[in-house]
Design a protein around this motif. Structure first.
Motif, PDB file in Angstrom:
ATOM      1  N   GLY A 251       1.777   0.940  -2.133  1.00 22.58           N
ATOM      2  CA  GLY A 251       1.965   2.208  -2.822  1.00 22.58           C
ATOM      3  C   GLY A 251       0.654   2.962  -2.826  1.00 22.58           C
ATOM      4  O   GLY A 251      -0.428   2.355  -2.854  1.00 22.58           O
ATOM      5  N   VAL A 252       0.720   4.256  -2.771  1.00 24.35           N
ATOM      6  CA  VAL A 252      -0.508   5.048  -2.742  1.00 24.35           C
ATOM      7  C   VAL A 252      -0.816   5.580  -4.146  1.00 24.35           C
ATOM      8  O   VAL A 252       0.082   5.990  -4.875  1.00 24.35           O
ATOM      9  CB  VAL A 252      -0.435   6.201  -1.721  1.00 24.35           C
ATOM     10  N   LEU A 253      -2.082   5.532  -4.502  1.00 25.93           N
ATOM     11  CA  LEU A 253      -2.543   6.084  -5.776  1.00 25.93           C
ATOM     12  C   LEU A 253      -3.183   7.449  -5.578  1.00 25.93           C
ATOM     13  O   LEU A 253      -3.365   8.194  -6.541  1.00 25.93           O
ATOM     14  CB  LEU A 253      -3.548   5.131  -6.431  1.00 25.93           C
ATOM     15  N   THR A 254      -3.542   7.727  -4.343  1.00 25.17           N
ATOM     16  CA  THR A 254      -4.099   9.026  -3.962  1.00 25.17           C
ATOM     17  C   THR A 254      -3.256   9.559  -2.804  1.00 25.17           C
ATOM     18  O   THR A 254      -2.554   8.794  -2.151  1.00 25.17           O
ATOM     19  CB  THR A 254      -5.573   8.889  -3.536  1.00 25.17           C
ATOM     20  N   PRO A 255      -3.301  10.841  -2.530  1.00 28.70           N
ATOM     21  CA  PRO A 255      -2.398  11.407  -1.515  1.00 28.70           C
ATOM     22  C   PRO A 255      -2.643  10.846  -0.107  1.00 28.70           C
ATOM     23  O   PRO A 255      -3.702  11.032   0.475  1.00 28.70           O
ATOM     24  CB  PRO A 255      -2.709  12.913  -1.568  1.00 28.70           C
ATOM     25  N   PHE A 256      -1.676  10.113   0.403  1.00 28.20           N
ATOM     26  CA  PHE A 256      -1.627   9.664   1.793  1.00 28.20           C
ATOM     27  C   PHE A 256      -0.206   9.917   2.278  1.00 28.20           C
ATOM     28  O   PHE A 256       0.753   9.662   1.553  1.00 28.20           O
ATOM     29  CB  PHE A 256      -1.915   8.162   1.921  1.00 28.20           C
ATOM     30  N   ASP A 257      -0.076  10.382   3.510  1.00 28.22           N
ATOM     31  CA  ASP A 257       1.259  10.525   4.083  1.00 28.22           C
ATOM     32  C   ASP A 257       1.912   9.164   4.229  1.00 28.22           C
ATOM     33  O   ASP A 257       1.225   8.146   4.406  1.00 28.22           O
ATOM     34  CB  ASP A 257       1.182  11.206   5.457  1.00 28.22           C
TER      35      ASP A 257
ATOM     36  N   GLY B 165     -11.926   3.218  -8.168  1.00 28.20           N
ATOM     37  CA  GLY B 165     -12.001   3.290  -6.711  1.00 28.20           C
ATOM     38  C   GLY B 165     -10.818   2.769  -5.942  1.00 28.20           C
ATOM     39  O   GLY B 165     -10.850   2.758  -4.702  1.00 28.20           O
ATOM     40  N   CYS B 166      -9.757   2.322  -6.616  1.00 25.17           N
ATOM     41  CA  CYS B 166      -8.573   1.840  -5.896  1.00 25.17           C
ATOM     42  C   CYS B 166      -7.762   3.015  -5.365  1.00 25.17           C
ATOM     43  O   CYS B 166      -7.441   3.939  -6.111  1.00 25.17           O
ATOM     44  CB  CYS B 166      -7.699   0.981  -6.807  1.00 25.17           C
TER      45      CYS B 166
ATOM     46  N   GLU C 152     -10.975   2.599   5.523  1.00 22.43           N
ATOM     47  CA  GLU C 152     -11.089   1.418   4.683  1.00 22.43           C
ATOM     48  C   GLU C 152     -10.823   1.823   3.238  1.00 22.43           C
ATOM     49  O   GLU C 152     -11.250   2.883   2.785  1.00 22.43           O
ATOM     50  CB  GLU C 152     -12.473   0.784   4.804  1.00 22.43           C
ATOM     51  N   VAL C 153     -10.100   0.962   2.511  1.00 23.03           N
ATOM     52  CA  VAL C 153      -9.743   1.278   1.133  1.00 23.03           C
ATOM     53  C   VAL C 153      -9.945   0.047   0.245  1.00 23.03           C
ATOM     54  O   VAL C 153      -9.997  -1.090   0.720  1.00 23.03           O
ATOM     55  CB  VAL C 153      -8.266   1.730   1.013  1.00 23.03           C
ATOM     56  N   VAL C 154     -10.046   0.306  -1.028  1.00 22.87           N
ATOM     57  CA  VAL C 154      -9.993  -0.753  -2.045  1.00 22.87           C
ATOM     58  C   VAL C 154      -8.559  -0.771  -2.567  1.00 22.87           C
ATOM     59  O   VAL C 154      -8.000   0.269  -2.911  1.00 22.87           O
ATOM     60  CB  VAL C 154     -10.973  -0.477  -3.194  1.00 22.87           C
ATOM     61  N   THR C 155      -7.957  -1.954  -2.591  1.00 22.31           N
ATOM     62  CA  THR C 155      -6.571  -2.065  -3.030  1.00 22.31           C
ATOM     63  C   THR C 155      -6.483  -2.780  -4.371  1.00 22.31           C
ATOM     64  O   THR C 155      -7.318  -3.623  -4.699  1.00 22.31           O
ATOM     65  CB  THR C 155      -5.715  -2.779  -1.974  1.00 22.31           C
ATOM     66  N   TRP C 156      -5.469  -2.453  -5.124  1.00 22.99           N
ATOM     67  CA  TRP C 156      -5.174  -3.078  -6.414  1.00 22.99           C
ATOM     68  C   TRP C 156      -4.016  -4.045  -6.200  1.00 22.99           C
ATOM     69  O   TRP C 156      -2.900  -3.635  -5.923  1.00 22.99           O
ATOM     70  CB  TRP C 156      -4.831  -1.978  -7.417  1.00 22.99           C
ATOM     71  N   SER C 157      -4.293  -5.340  -6.289  1.00 22.22           N
ATOM     72  CA  SER C 157      -3.245  -6.359  -6.139  1.00 22.22           C
ATOM     73  C   SER C 157      -2.738  -6.746  -7.525  1.00 22.22           C
ATOM     74  O   SER C 157      -3.500  -7.241  -8.347  1.00 22.22           O
ATOM     75  CB  SER C 157      -3.791  -7.606  -5.436  1.00 22.22           C
TER      76      SER C 157
ATOM     77  N   GLY D 165       3.556   6.050   5.953  1.00 22.63           N
ATOM     78  CA  GLY D 165       3.363   5.464   7.273  1.00 22.63           C
ATOM     79  C   GLY D 165       1.931   5.512   7.766  1.00 22.63           C
ATOM     80  O   GLY D 165       1.656   5.175   8.915  1.00 22.63           O
ATOM     81  N   THR D 166       0.970   5.894   6.918  1.00 22.92           N
ATOM     82  CA  THR D 166      -0.446   5.889   7.284  1.00 22.92           C
ATOM     83  C   THR D 166      -0.968   4.449   7.275  1.00 22.92           C
ATOM     84  O   THR D 166      -0.672   3.684   6.358  1.00 22.92           O
ATOM     85  CB  THR D 166      -1.260   6.732   6.289  1.00 22.92           C
ATOM     86  N   PHE D 167      -1.747   4.076   8.267  1.00 24.29           N
ATOM     87  CA  PHE D 167      -2.310   2.729   8.338  1.00 24.29           C
ATOM     88  C   PHE D 167      -3.703   2.703   7.709  1.00 24.29           C
ATOM     89  O   PHE D 167      -4.547   3.538   8.014  1.00 24.29           O
ATOM     90  CB  PHE D 167      -2.362   2.240   9.776  1.00 24.29           C
ATOM     91  N   LEU D 168      -3.926   1.715   6.843  1.00 22.37           N
ATOM     92  CA  LEU D 168      -5.176   1.569   6.112  1.00 22.37           C
ATOM     93  C   LEU D 168      -5.672   0.134   6.218  1.00 22.37           C
ATOM     94  O   LEU D 168      -4.883  -0.786   6.434  1.00 22.37           O
ATOM     95  CB  LEU D 168      -4.973   1.934   4.637  1.00 22.37           C
ATOM     96  N   VAL D 169      -6.976  -0.063   6.033  1.00 26.00           N
ATOM     97  CA  VAL D 169      -7.571  -1.400   6.115  1.00 26.00           C
ATOM     98  C   VAL D 169      -8.294  -1.689   4.806  1.00 26.00           C
ATOM     99  O   VAL D 169      -9.301  -1.060   4.495  1.00 26.00           O
ATOM    100  CB  VAL D 169      -8.567  -1.498   7.291  1.00 26.00           C
ATOM    101  N   PRO D 170      -7.788  -2.641   4.003  1.00 30.40           N
ATOM    102  CA  PRO D 170      -8.490  -2.969   2.758  1.00 30.40           C
ATOM    103  C   PRO D 170      -9.780  -3.730   3.029  1.00 30.40           C
ATOM    104  O   PRO D 170      -9.808  -4.656   3.840  1.00 30.40           O
ATOM    105  CB  PRO D 170      -7.481  -3.836   2.002  1.00 30.40           C
ATOM    106  N   CYS D 171     -10.844  -3.311   2.343  1.00 29.22           N
ATOM    107  CA  CYS D 171     -12.129  -4.023   2.459  1.00 29.22           C
ATOM    108  C   CYS D 171     -12.334  -4.976   1.286  1.00 29.22           C
ATOM    109  O   CYS D 171     -13.059  -5.963   1.402  1.00 29.22           O
ATOM    110  CB  CYS D 171     -13.287  -3.036   2.560  1.00 29.22           C
TER     111      CYS D 171
END
Length: 255
Positions: free
Chosen positions: A113-119, A193-194, A169-174, A121-127
């Motif tokens: 799920g996105v917390l900030t605006p992303f279209d 920063g998530c 690269e993103v920070v994700t909230w698990s 189907g956008t691919f992201l890489v969690p750091c």
């Protein structure tokens, strides 16, 4: 060093590698390839495996469902394929089992799920992943975040670039609490920063690190919590399945 007692049981980490029940307790005659795609792609893993003639070499019995384990040849290398179950505890249990039978280099893909605006189907890489789930605390000492393997991130990012795509690269909230993502929590996680939220990343990173395996994750955007006044489930990112699996297969070969 043993258990350090704490008023909060979840924080009582034990570094001992062996347990009463080990992930290889069945003692199967099973030798999996080093490379593995362990992905949250619904039934697409099974459809792909059948389409390419992958061999089913085992099945993991979770008591509620059997998870087929496939082996296929991709660009001349053997790769294990397995659908990942949703939820940190279930996913880490199966990952630990796979590692115990020979898997050492793993790439996962799943929706977020996105917390900030992303279209969608956008691919992201969690750091790194914020540890708001319970499973990672059984595999790593208490901390706020789990770092994601740099070699795995580099393999994923090089693969994305090779496909002429951009990445971020993103920070994700698990989190374990799918229905407990309150407005205040969403705002708080965003403030630290998530950018996205999912349920397994920190646990899988902790499990792999504890077992000396290399693991990385590719996320694709699904539902949106960017506007907490208007939750938007969109299409759960389903159209990204096929391309996500291709990226995983290419990335795991790059490891």
């Amino acid at each position: 060093m043993g258990i350090i007692p704490c008023e909060i049981p979840l924080l009582e980490f034990d570094p001992e590698q062996t347990a009463v029940i080990g992930p290889d307790y069945e003692q199967l005659d099973l030798h999996l390839p080093r490379k593995c795609v362990f992905a949250f792609l619904g039934g697409y893993i099974d459809r792909y495996a059948h389409a390419v003639g992958a061999r089913q070499v085992a099945a993991f019995n979770s008591a509620t469902k059997l998870y087929p384990i496939y082996v296929t040849t991709y660009h001349g290398q053997e790769v294990a394929l397995c659908q990942a179950p949703v939820g940190a505890a279930a996913a880490a249990q199966l990952l630990d089992w796979l590692i115990s039978y020979g898997v050492r280099e793993i790439i996962s893909a799943g929706s977020c799920g996105v917390l900030t605006p992303f279209d969608e189907g956008t691919f992201l890489v969690p750091c790194k992943a914020l540890r708001d789930e319970g499973t990672s605390y059984h595999y790593a000492p208490p901390s706020r975040y789990m770092e994601i393997s740099e070699p795995a991130r580099q393999a994923i990012e090089q693969t994305i670039l090779a496909h002429h795509m951009r990445y971020q690269e993103v920070v994700t909230w698990s989190t374990d609490g799918f229905f407990r993502e309150t407005k205040e929590k969403v705002a708080y996680r965003k403030s630290e920063g998530c950018s996205v939220v999912e349920m397994e990343c920190s646990a899988l990173a902790a499990c792999a690190a504890f077992r000396s395996a290399t693991w990385g994750m590719l996320l694709y955007t699904a539902d949106s919590l960017a506007d907490v006044q208007r939750y938007d489930q969109r299409h759960w990112g389903g159209s990204a399945y096929e391309y996500a699996l291709t990226l995983c297969l290419d990335a795991v070969l790059a490891l």
